[in-house]
Design a protein around this motif. Structure first.
Motif, PDB file in Angstrom:
ATOM      1  N   UNK A   1       1.346  -1.244   0.387  1.00 43.19           N
ATOM      2  CA  UNK A   1      -0.331  -0.292  -0.021  1.00 43.19           C
ATOM      3  C   UNK A   1       0.453   1.561  -0.127  1.00 43.19           C
ATOM      4  N   UNK A   2       0.579   2.495  -0.521  1.00 38.74           N
ATOM      5  CA  UNK A   2       1.083   3.366  -0.761  1.00 38.74           C
ATOM      6  C   UNK A   2       0.011   4.745  -0.211  1.00 38.74           C
ATOM      7  N   UNK A   3       0.688   4.704   0.644  1.00 38.52           N
ATOM      8  CA  UNK A   3      -0.254   6.606   1.699  1.00 38.52           C
ATOM      9  C   UNK A   3       1.147   7.458   0.773  1.00 38.52           C
ATOM     10  N   UNK A   4       0.499   9.248   1.911  1.00 39.75           N
ATOM     11  CA  UNK A   4       1.713   9.940   2.040  1.00 39.75           C
ATOM     12  C   UNK A   4       2.356   9.632   2.756  1.00 39.75           C
ATOM     13  N   UNK A   5       3.641  10.398   2.997  1.00 40.64           N
ATOM     14  CA  UNK A   5       4.694  10.061   3.645  1.00 40.64           C
ATOM     15  C   UNK A   5       4.610  11.013   4.864  1.00 40.64           C
ATOM     16  N   UNK A   6       3.836  10.513   6.057  1.00 39.72           N
ATOM     17  CA  UNK A   6       3.598  11.514   6.708  1.00 39.72           C
ATOM     18  C   UNK A   6       4.599  11.789   7.668  1.00 39.72           C
ATOM     19  N   UNK A   7       5.124  10.611   8.096  1.00 39.96           N
ATOM     20  CA  UNK A   7       6.404  10.896   9.415  1.00 39.96           C
ATOM     21  C   UNK A   7       8.275  11.080   8.689  1.00 39.96           C
ATOM     22  N   UNK A   8       8.149  10.549   7.411  1.00 34.49           N
ATOM     23  CA  UNK A   8       9.800  10.899   7.339  1.00 34.49           C
ATOM     24  C   UNK A   8       9.672  11.455   5.437  1.00 34.49           C
ATOM     25  N   UNK A   9      10.749  11.968   5.291  1.00 34.92           N
ATOM     26  CA  UNK A   9      10.624  12.776   3.910  1.00 34.92           C
ATOM     27  C   UNK A   9      10.262  12.364   2.575  1.00 34.92           C
ATOM     28  N   UNK A  10      10.536  10.404   2.832  1.00 28.06           N
ATOM     29  CA  UNK A  10      11.182   9.592   1.714  1.00 28.06           C
ATOM     30  C   UNK A  10      11.091   8.574   2.334  1.00 28.06           C
ATOM     31  N   UNK A  11       9.557   8.101   1.765  1.00 26.79           N
ATOM     32  CA  UNK A  11       9.446   6.161   1.668  1.00 26.79           C
ATOM     33  C   UNK A  11      10.051   5.866   0.383  1.00 26.79           C
ATOM     34  N   UNK A  12      10.304   4.576   0.459  1.00 28.67           N
ATOM     35  CA  UNK A  12      11.205   3.375  -0.529  1.00 28.67           C
ATOM     36  C   UNK A  12      10.311   2.639  -0.431  1.00 28.67           C
ATOM     37  N   UNK A  13       9.503   1.751  -1.672  1.00 26.30           N
ATOM     38  CA  UNK A  13       8.941   0.829  -2.050  1.00 26.30           C
ATOM     39  C   UNK A  13      10.069   0.315  -3.586  1.00 26.30           C
ATOM     40  N   UNK A  14       9.890  -0.981  -3.116  1.00 28.75           N
ATOM     41  CA  UNK A  14      10.966  -1.494  -3.813  1.00 28.75           C
ATOM     42  C   UNK A  14      10.578  -3.174  -4.072  1.00 28.75           C
ATOM     43  N   UNK A  15       9.103  -3.023  -4.624  1.00 29.80           N
ATOM     44  CA  UNK A  15       8.677  -4.210  -5.181  1.00 29.80           C
ATOM     45  C   UNK A  15       7.987  -4.184  -6.277  1.00 29.80           C
ATOM     46  N   UNK A  16       8.474  -3.103  -6.870  1.00 26.26           N
ATOM     47  CA  UNK A  16       7.817  -2.498  -8.180  1.00 26.26           C
ATOM     48  C   UNK A  16       8.815  -3.310  -9.586  1.00 26.26           C
ATOM     49  N   UNK A  17       8.708  -2.715 -10.397  1.00 27.42           N
ATOM     50  CA  UNK A  17       9.627  -3.146 -11.771  1.00 27.42           C
ATOM     51  C   UNK A  17      11.142  -1.595 -11.544  1.00 27.42           C
ATOM     52  N   UNK A  18      10.752  -1.215 -11.313  1.00 28.74           N
ATOM     53  CA  UNK A  18      12.026  -0.244 -10.956  1.00 28.74           C
ATOM     54  C   UNK A  18      11.587   0.925  -8.493  1.00 28.74           C
ATOM     55  N   UNK A  19      12.305   0.753  -8.367  1.00 28.17           N
ATOM     56  CA  UNK A  19      12.312   1.952  -7.062  1.00 28.17           C
ATOM     57  C   UNK A  19      12.016   2.032  -7.274  1.00 28.17           C
ATOM     58  N   UNK A  20      10.323   3.074  -6.551  1.00 30.38           N
ATOM     59  CA  UNK A  20       9.897   4.088  -6.393  1.00 30.38           C
ATOM     60  C   UNK A  20      10.380   5.140  -5.032  1.00 30.38           C
TER      61      UNK A  20
ATOM     62  N   UNK B   1      19.419  10.397  -8.041  1.00 26.61           N
ATOM     63  CA  UNK B   1      19.935  10.531  -9.617  1.00 26.61           C
ATOM     64  C   UNK B   1      20.436   9.671  -9.215  1.00 26.61           C
ATOM     65  N   UNK B   2      19.760   7.916  -8.756  1.00 26.47           N
ATOM     66  CA  UNK B   2      19.370   7.003  -9.099  1.00 26.47           C
ATOM     67  C   UNK B   2      19.130   5.935  -9.932  1.00 26.47           C
ATOM     68  N   UNK B   3      18.378   4.559  -9.524  1.00 25.98           N
ATOM     69  CA  UNK B   3      18.276   4.359 -10.622  1.00 25.98           C
ATOM     70  C   UNK B   3      16.421   3.824 -10.308  1.00 25.98           C
ATOM     71  N   UNK B   4      15.568   4.436  -9.469  1.00 25.00           N
ATOM     72  CA  UNK B   4      14.726   5.086  -9.601  1.00 25.00           C
ATOM     73  C   UNK B   4      13.706   5.496  -9.865  1.00 25.00           C
ATOM     74  N   UNK B   5      11.897   5.639 -10.005  1.00 23.17           N
ATOM     75  CA  UNK B   5      11.760   7.477  -9.966  1.00 23.17           C
ATOM     76  C   UNK B   5      11.388   7.662  -9.291  1.00 23.17           C
ATOM     77  N   UNK B   6      11.911   8.743  -9.410  1.00 23.64           N
ATOM     78  CA  UNK B   6      12.083   9.718  -7.672  1.00 23.64           C
ATOM     79  C   UNK B   6      10.399  10.403  -8.247  1.00 23.64           C
ATOM     80  N   UNK B   7       9.546  10.354  -7.024  1.00 22.10           N
ATOM     81  CA  UNK B   7       8.079  11.696  -7.098  1.00 22.10           C
ATOM     82  C   UNK B   7       8.453  12.299  -5.849  1.00 22.10           C
ATOM     83  N   UNK B   8       8.541  14.007  -6.708  1.00 19.18           N
ATOM     84  CA  UNK B   8       8.213  14.470  -4.945  1.00 19.18           C
ATOM     85  C   UNK B   8       6.709  16.177  -4.951  1.00 19.18           C
ATOM     86  N   UNK B   9       6.870  15.449  -3.313  1.00 16.15           N
ATOM     87  CA  UNK B   9       5.527  16.293  -3.148  1.00 16.15           C
ATOM     88  C   UNK B   9       5.877  18.001  -3.156  1.00 16.15           C
TER      89      UNK B   9
END
Ligand code: ADP
Ligand code: MG
Length: 143
Positions: free
Chosen positions: A56-75, A99-107
């Motif tokens: 499940x993906x929600x807003x990263x409430x308590x951290x600045x970045x939340x990392x998800x590794x279960x997809x095709x590339x890191x998120x 500048x890494x190998x995943x998709x970064x999304x910045x709210x």
């Protein structure tokens, strides 16, 4: 290049997110701007689904970045709303993600404008109540 989508339901917004997630390449950076309740999380959940992320993906409430590794590339899902000082981004290893190998999304990326990579997709979601309560305009600008 700029693309504008108009949606009339959360499902339609999630579908656009899924498409973005399917198209994402390692190292891509998306920024996401929009008022509270406009659909940033709905779009993000679509992107995660498009990447094949199963948790499940929600807003990263308590951290600045939340990392998800279960997809095709890191998120790497950032919410920089609560950063006090831009140096906090260094402390969390911002550049290694962006500048890494995943998709970064910045709210709330406007708060760290000066350290955003030049090559990125800026996504803005807006309401227009004249077009209905569930109407959303999604503007994607590729830089
Ligand atoms: P944010 O993360 O920007 O604060 P959320 O994604 O959590 O916003 O919430 C968006 C809310 O708006 C949800 O309750 C969703 O069902 C509703 N909604 C209504 N129409 C749309 C639409 N066209 N696109 C996205 N969300 C919509
Ligand atoms: Mg949200």
């Amino acid at each position: 290049m700029q693309t504008i989508y108009e949606t009339y339901s959360p499902e339609e917004t999630a579908k656009i997110g899924r498409q973005l997630g399917k198209e994402a390449l390692p190292g891509d950076v998306y920024t996401l701007i929009g008022d509270l309740g406009v659909g940033k999380t709905v779009l993000t959940q679509g992107i995660a689904a498009g990447l094949g992320i199963t948790e499940p993906v929600n807003s990263p409430t308590f951290t600045i970045v939340q990392v998800y590794d279960s997809g095709r590339i890191p998120f790497y899902h950032f919410d920089v709303y609560r950063i006090g000082d831009i140096e906090e981004m260094d402390e969390i290893g911002y550049e290694d993600y962006v500048y890494g190998e995943g998709l970064s999304m910045i709210e709330w990326a406007n708060l760290i404008e000066e350290i955003l990579p030049e090559k990125r997709k800026d996504i803005v979601i807006e309401k227009d109540l004249e077009k209905g309560f569930d109407y959303r305009k999604i503007t994607i600008t590729s830089k």
